[in-house]
Design an enzyme around this catalytic site. Structure first.
Site, PDB file in Angstrom:
ATOM      1  N   SER A 145      10.483   4.711  63.692  1.00 35.05           N
ATOM      2  CA  SER A 145       9.103   4.313  63.997  1.00 35.05           C
ATOM      3  C   SER A 145       8.086   4.955  63.049  1.00 35.05           C
ATOM      4  O   SER A 145       6.985   4.436  62.880  1.00 35.05           O
ATOM      5  CB  SER A 145       8.772   4.648  65.446  1.00 35.05           C
ATOM      6  OG  SER A 145       9.095   5.988  65.724  1.00 35.05           O
ATOM      7  N   ASP A 385       1.569  13.178  71.278  1.00 34.38           N
ATOM      8  CA  ASP A 385       2.556  12.738  70.297  1.00 34.38           C
ATOM      9  C   ASP A 385       2.177  13.351  68.949  1.00 34.38           C
ATOM     10  O   ASP A 385       1.200  12.950  68.325  1.00 34.38           O
ATOM     11  CB  ASP A 385       2.544  11.202  70.242  1.00 34.38           C
ATOM     12  CG  ASP A 385       3.457  10.625  69.153  1.00 34.38           C
ATOM     13  OD1 ASP A 385       3.967  11.403  68.317  1.00 34.38           O
ATOM     14  OD2 ASP A 385       3.641   9.392  69.144  1.00 34.38           O
ATOM     15  N   HIS A 388       4.078  10.812  65.391  1.00 30.93           N
ATOM     16  CA  HIS A 388       3.517   9.611  64.762  1.00 30.93           C
ATOM     17  C   HIS A 388       2.104   9.876  64.257  1.00 30.93           C
ATOM     18  O   HIS A 388       1.461  10.843  64.650  1.00 30.93           O
ATOM     19  CB  HIS A 388       3.513   8.460  65.777  1.00 30.93           C
ATOM     20  CG  HIS A 388       4.895   8.087  66.218  1.00 30.93           C
ATOM     21  ND1 HIS A 388       5.442   8.498  67.412  1.00 30.93           N
ATOM     22  CD2 HIS A 388       5.852   7.366  65.597  1.00 30.93           C
ATOM     23  CE1 HIS A 388       6.680   8.027  67.513  1.00 30.93           C
ATOM     24  NE2 HIS A 388       6.961   7.347  66.417  1.00 30.93           N
TER      25      HIS A 388
END
Ligand code: NAG
Ligand code: NAG
Ligand code: NAG
Ligand code: NAG
Ligand code: NAG
Ligand code: NAG
Ligand code: NAG
Length: 414
Positions: A145, A385, A388
């Site tokens: 990702s 997070d 990312h």
């Protein structure tokens, strides 16, 4: 050398953090009918009509950096005039995971930094020039990702110069494909979190806690990579969940726990063999992105604190390297690339990204395909997070560096 996972605190945190963010969920597109011509790129590069002219690509000397220059060494310079290269609103292809502003992030300084190498200047990103170079070609990003973020960044960097109706975006799991029709060029993404095959290969319905990697299988993926003109690989964070990983090698029934370093080496030897048997170095070009750093433990840059990347608004000043970025793994990749018979360019973006503790999605992203709830947001320790990145943001710089290399390799027709 101590491995990051030998740090007890890290060992207890890494699983929590990874499990909470690696779930891809169903990534939906924002199909807003937002005008896409109003980005900065467009202002800089003129009318959309211009792109119709079939000019041959000409790479001028100022588009090239000196071969001796290490573009990965340098610093972040405040530049709110040129950056960001596009806005969240101008790019209809961004997924919720990356649109931090829309998701409520109060500060936006993270969008205004330009990477300045110490020894040279990077060429200014010109989407028309990139499209010209990609004419009749496919550029494919392969990985997890984080790599998908880089793919989306690249699409956003070029899409604003292409008129409506002349571009398309398709999701064909495990792929996403952006096409610039009049250039017959495509920018693509292929989900393969371990590069080699694994039980996590389904693009949306994959296991995160349970991992099983098939260290010597790549042929199934490889079929989709066959003949692609520019391949950009990346794989790191999925390996780093525990010090060992369940994997098979040889017999599919023989599941064993491997040291992550051993497993990583075996997997990338499989990859290297695939490259040697499948790539035509005269017509295809291969890049490997070094690991994208995480900022899970604030004590690493702010001794005495016990947080993560949440509420960080500025890059780190001065030298910094987080323990999450394993130099042992980097060395494995380096060794494998050195032995390869074909040329793979290693884009060492780890250090420049290490400084950017401010640029992760933090609590302004998603978990299991949904934006965080208010309650989750108020608990950044468990929900931020720090893997990312927001877009626009750091992956744009990775792409500027990739772009610089594509220009570097381009031969002008005389
Ligand atoms: C850009 O940054 C400068 C210096 O920090 C500031 O004075 C100016 O208001 C900023 N401009 C914009 C458009 O944000
Ligand atoms: C378009 O590009 C693909 C590769 O991406 C190539 O195979 C095909 O021949 C191209 N078509 C034309 C009409 O140039
Ligand atoms: C996801 O995969 C699991 C295991 O392969 C399967 O049992 C389940 O039905 C799948 N779910 C969806 C929504 O496809
Ligand atoms: C490997 O698989 C076994 C059996 O499913 C499991 O008990 C063990 O925790 C797994 N090891 C790792 C490192 O995930
Ligand atoms: C796993 O790695 C550790 C530390 O690097 C080493 O001591 C151990 O022998 C390795 N085990 C195997 C089975 O390779
Ligand atoms: C964020 O950091 C600032 C200082 O840099 C502090 O004043 C503020 O309370 C912090 N916000 C939260 C929600 O922790
Ligand atoms: C990548 O950059 C880092 C930081 O400058 C350096 O320590 C590392 O050796 C480099 N890796 C390779 C493979 O060149």
């Amino acid at each position: 050398m101590t491995q990051p996972w030998l740090d007890r605190r890290i060992q207890s945190l890494f699983p929590v953090a990874l499990v909470s963010v690696l779930i891809v969920g169903t990534t939906r597109l924002f199909l807003d009918n937002l005008k896409s011509y109003d980005s900065k790129i467009f202002e800089f590069y003129g009318e959309p009509e211009r792109y119709k002219q079939r000019r041959p690509v000409f790479v001028s000397p100022k588009d090239r950096f000196e071969e001796s220059c290490n573009v990965f060494e340098g610093k972040w310079i405040w530049d709110n005039v040129t950056y960001p290269l596009y806005s969240e609103e101008s790019c209809p292809y961004l997924v919720k995971q990356t649109t931090c502003q829309r998701n409520g992030r109060p500060d936006s300084f993270y969008q205004n930094w330009r990477w300045q190498p110490d020894g040279c200047k990077l060429p200014r990103f010109d989407p028309l020039k990139l499209l010209d170079i990609l004419r009749g070609k496919r550029l494919m990003f392969i990985g997890d990702s984080v790599q998908r973020g880089q793919f989306e960044s690249m699409v956003c960097m070029v899409q604003s110069v292409i008129p409506e109706g002349k571009k398309s975006f398709h999701r064909i799991p495990p792929m996403k494909i952006f096409k610039a029709e009049e250039y017959n060029a495509s920018i693509e993404y292929y989900w393969a979190p371990f590069i080699v095959e694994s039980i996590s290969d389904h693009a949306t319905n994959h296991t995160v806690l349970k991992r099983l990697v098939d260290l010597d299988s790549i042929a199934k993926h490889g079929k989709s990579w066959q003949g692609v003109d520019v391949l950009v690989f990346e794989s790191y964070v999925w390996w780093m969940y525990k010090p060992t990983i369940n994997a098979t090698y040889g017999s599919a029934d023989d599941i064993k726990e491997y040291n992550v370093t051993t497993a990583y080496r075996l997997a990338f030897e499989t990859w290297a063999n695939w490259l040697e048997s499948s790539i035509n170095p005269l017509t295809q070009k291969v890049y490997f992105m070094s690991m994208s750093p995480t900022h899970l433990w604030s004590w690493e840059w702010k001794p005495g604190s016990n947080e993560n990347c949440f509420n960080e608004s500025y890059p780190i000043q001065g030298s910094y390297w987080g323990t999450g970025s394993s130099l042992t793994i980097m060395k494995i990749v380096q060794d494998i690339l050195q032995e390869l018979k074909i040329d793979v360019t290693f884009l060492n973006i780890t250090q420049l990204s290490e400084y950017r503790k401010d640029a992760h999605t933090s609590v302004y992203g998603e978990r299991k395909g949904k934006l965080l709830t208010k309650k989750q947001r108020s608990d950044p320790k468990n929900f931020a997070d720090c893997i990312h990145w927001c877009l626009p943001g750091v992956p744009d710089t990775w792409n500027e560096i990739l772009y610089a290399h594509l220009l570097q390799n381009h031969r002008n027709l005389l």
